[in-house]
Design a protein around this motif. Sequence first.
Motif, PDB file in Angstrom:
ATOM      1  N   GLU A 204       0.821  -1.210   0.000  1.00 51.65           N
ATOM      2  CA  GLU A 204       0.000   0.000   0.000  1.00 51.65           C
ATOM      3  C   GLU A 204       0.854   1.259   0.000  1.00 51.65           C
ATOM      4  O   GLU A 204       0.501   2.263  -0.610  1.00 51.65           O
ATOM      5  CB  GLU A 204      -0.911   0.012   1.232  1.00 51.65           C
ATOM      6  CG  GLU A 204      -2.016  -1.032   1.210  1.00 51.65           C
ATOM      7  CD  GLU A 204      -2.845  -0.994   2.485  1.00 51.65           C
ATOM      8  OE1 GLU A 204      -2.654  -0.038   3.285  1.00 51.65           O
ATOM      9  OE2 GLU A 204      -3.673  -1.884   2.697  1.00 51.65           O
ATOM     10  N   ALA A 205       1.983   1.203   0.709  1.00 44.00           N
ATOM     11  CA  ALA A 205       2.810   2.395   0.880  1.00 44.00           C
ATOM     12  C   ALA A 205       3.768   2.641  -0.272  1.00 44.00           C
ATOM     13  O   ALA A 205       4.085   3.794  -0.588  1.00 44.00           O
ATOM     14  CB  ALA A 205       3.605   2.291   2.181  1.00 44.00           C
ATOM     15  N   LEU A 206       4.265   1.581  -0.899  1.00 42.10           N
ATOM     16  CA  LEU A 206       5.261   1.705  -1.966  1.00 42.10           C
ATOM     17  C   LEU A 206       4.649   1.331  -3.310  1.00 42.10           C
ATOM     18  O   LEU A 206       4.143   0.225  -3.481  1.00 42.10           O
ATOM     19  CB  LEU A 206       6.466   0.812  -1.666  1.00 42.10           C
ATOM     20  CG  LEU A 206       7.252   1.157  -0.401  1.00 42.10           C
ATOM     21  CD1 LEU A 206       8.279   0.078  -0.098  1.00 42.10           C
ATOM     22  CD2 LEU A 206       7.934   2.517  -0.537  1.00 42.10           C
ATOM     23  N   ARG A 207       4.710   2.253  -4.257  1.00 45.38           N
ATOM     24  CA  ARG A 207       4.114   2.014  -5.568  1.00 45.38           C
ATOM     25  C   ARG A 207       5.093   2.454  -6.647  1.00 45.38           C
ATOM     26  O   ARG A 207       5.492   3.616  -6.712  1.00 45.38           O
ATOM     27  CB  ARG A 207       2.797   2.800  -5.700  1.00 45.38           C
ATOM     28  CG  ARG A 207       2.139   2.711  -7.082  1.00 45.38           C
ATOM     29  CD  ARG A 207       0.792   3.399  -7.103  1.00 45.38           C
ATOM     30  NE  ARG A 207       0.887   4.810  -6.704  1.00 45.38           N
ATOM     31  CZ  ARG A 207      -0.170   5.582  -6.454  1.00 45.38           C
ATOM     32  NH1 ARG A 207      -1.383   5.068  -6.531  1.00 45.38           N
ATOM     33  NH2 ARG A 207      -0.003   6.849  -6.123  1.00 45.38           N
ATOM     34  N   ASP A 208       5.543   1.507  -7.445  1.00 40.26           N
ATOM     35  CA  ASP A 208       6.457   1.802  -8.556  1.00 40.26           C
ATOM     36  C   ASP A 208       7.694   2.580  -8.088  1.00 40.26           C
ATOM     37  O   ASP A 208       8.173   3.497  -8.762  1.00 40.26           O
ATOM     38  CB  ASP A 208       5.733   2.596  -9.652  1.00 40.26           C
ATOM     39  CG  ASP A 208       4.568   1.827 -10.245  1.00 40.26           C
ATOM     40  OD1 ASP A 208       4.652   0.593 -10.314  1.00 40.26           O
ATOM     41  OD2 ASP A 208       3.564   2.466 -10.623  1.00 40.26           O
TER      42      ASP A 208
END
Length: 292
Positions: free
Chosen positions: A230-234
């Motif tokens: 949820e916290a880290l995206r791409d």
Amino acid sequence: PALMLLTSGSTGTPKGVVLSRGNLAAMISGVQQQLRFVPGETALNWMPLDHVGGVVFLCVMPTVLGLDQVQVDTATILEAPARWLDLVAEHRVAAVWAPNFAFDLLLRAARSQAPGHWDLSCLRMLINAGEPVSEPVLVDFERRFAQDGLRQGAVWMSFGMTETVSAFSLRCWTASGEAVTSLGHPIAGGAQRIVDDAGRTLMEGEIGRVELSGPSVFSGYHGRPDLTAEALRDGWFQTGDMGFLRSGELHIVGRVKEMIIVNGANFYSAEIEEAAARVPGLDRQGLAAIGV
């Protein structure tokens, strides 16, 4: 892994932030390129050592850079804020950080002393971080303590989180008259952007969700791949803050979960508190009394 600190992200369930030695080294190197600490200078810390600002920024980093340290129990300062000023003058402290509320506490503590009581000429990096910044408080602070030798340009703004090993953006503070204070550019190797709810990058000046990337950003929460996803995206860390960029500098307007929508208009807690501060007799207790 070098360190694991618990964080709630200000609003959520406590979770373990795993920080690597590479994360710590990247933050220390990036900050040093801007603040240029000198071996033998003294840093003062009165924040708890389970807080990333206390344990890394003002304990591990001074150790790595060869600074002397003064470590003081938090309660010792909170029960008598003038002790903070006493210690700075006594130990010729060059660097310290504190949340914005502490600047107000120090102003109040100074009322009982004549100007010139403390020699603060040694202090060259007084970093304001950890909560929304009030420019009126800083204007009063700089004006009052200039009479005690506080040099112009000693106050710095910073934005960061446990997930970024404390400081991620930095700026030497000067009064601007802006409603939202700039927190500066990211440290070396870091990048910051503003996106909409769908993750599309917004233009400068547009308010959206704050995302950060770089070698000082953590890689995940201990034992919680769901929260990590949820916290880290791409490769970008979603901080949970709302803000905008101006000339590449970060401005924070509030937390995503603290936004109040009235007739389609967005209002943020920091804006409400800042407006209330300008109303005679209305402080945080007054806001609570009227349900804000």
